[in-house]
Design a protein around this motif. Structure first.
Motif, PDB file in Angstrom:
ATOM      1  N   UNK A 114      34.386  39.269  43.346  1.00  0.00           N
ATOM      2  CA  UNK A 114      34.746  39.157  41.935  1.00  0.00           C
ATOM      3  C   UNK A 114      36.126  38.546  41.757  1.00  0.00           C
ATOM      4  N   UNK A 115      37.035  38.835  42.676  1.00  0.00           N
ATOM      5  CA  UNK A 115      38.367  38.229  42.603  1.00  0.00           C
ATOM      6  C   UNK A 115      38.285  36.721  42.807  1.00  0.00           C
ATOM      7  N   UNK A 116      37.498  36.297  43.777  1.00  0.00           N
ATOM      8  CA  UNK A 116      37.331  34.862  44.029  1.00  0.00           C
ATOM      9  C   UNK A 116      36.743  34.163  42.808  1.00  0.00           C
ATOM     10  N   UNK A 117      35.754  34.787  42.180  1.00  0.00           N
ATOM     11  CA  UNK A 117      35.145  34.187  40.987  1.00  0.00           C
ATOM     12  C   UNK A 117      36.139  34.101  39.836  1.00  0.00           C
ATOM     13  N   UNK A 118      36.938  35.154  39.673  1.00  0.00           N
ATOM     14  CA  UNK A 118      37.945  35.156  38.613  1.00  0.00           C
ATOM     15  C   UNK A 118      38.924  34.005  38.794  1.00  0.00           C
TER      16      UNK A 118
END
Length: 206
Positions: free
Chosen positions: A194-198
């Protein structure tokens, strides 16, 4: 007064009080939001600002290191037993998931323990296996540390005395754009995917 009219009157008063309370909450909340918007004129919270610190190679740097790169900034210390090494491990996984896009992302680790975290100690710590490659470690005097933390609204506090003291500190990671301006807060428990997507979504928006 008969019992039924008394009950009706009390109920009516309760409804009026509730309505007034809700109106007050809406007005206060609206004022708070307006005040937050007025801070920057754009609705973005005022996060980030000038700082002067020393990197792990002993070089004095300032906020200009954020220019032309997407940057994740977070505050911690090398003696941290859990959050800091865990966060660095997650950010290492984020780099892996981002692939080539990770070339445009740098990570800045600002120590909130200037009493112990020398540039050399930061250098040794950040070279540990499982941590991201190329992390910029920053330390400074107590005054410089306080200035940087204030700019990012980061909390920290020394706990205990003697050599065994520890540090309490906030857990937020700050995503800064290539213009050096704040883009988003990254929760410490968001996880690599989720951090990478953000971050990738923020990069796409520019």
């Amino acid at each position: 007064m008969p019992r039924r009219p008394v009950i009706l009157f009390a109920s009516a008063c309760a409804v009026i009080a509730l309505a007034l309370g809700l109106i007050t909450m809406v007005v206060v909340k609206g004022r708070e939001q307006s005040a937050q918007v007025a801070e920057t004129g754009t609705g973005q919270p005022m996060v980030g600002g000038p700082f002067t610190l020393t990197n792990q190679d002993g070089q004095v740097v300032d906020q200009s290191i954020l220019k032309d790169k997407w940057t994740l900034v977070f505050f911690g210390f090398t003696y941290c037993p859990d959050y800091c090494p865990t966060t660095l491990g997650v950010l290492n996984a984020v780099q892996e998931r981002m692939g080539d896009k990770a070339k445009d992302l740098q990570i800045v680790f600002i120590s909130i323990d200037p009493e112990r975290d020398t540039p050399q100690l930061l250098k040794d710590y950040l070279s540990s296996d499982g941590f991201p490659k190329g992390v910029i470690g920053l330390t400074g005097t107590p005054e410089q540390t306080a200035q940087a933390a204030k700019a990012y609204r980061a909390f920290y506090q020394k706990v205990g005395e003697g050599e065994g003291y520890t540090m309490n500190h906030s857990l937020t990671v700050y995503l800064m754009g290539p213009d050096g301006q704040f883009r988003s807060a990254v929760a410490h428990d968001l996880g690599p995917d989720r951090t990478a997507r953000l971050i990738e979504n923020a990069m796409e928006r520019g």
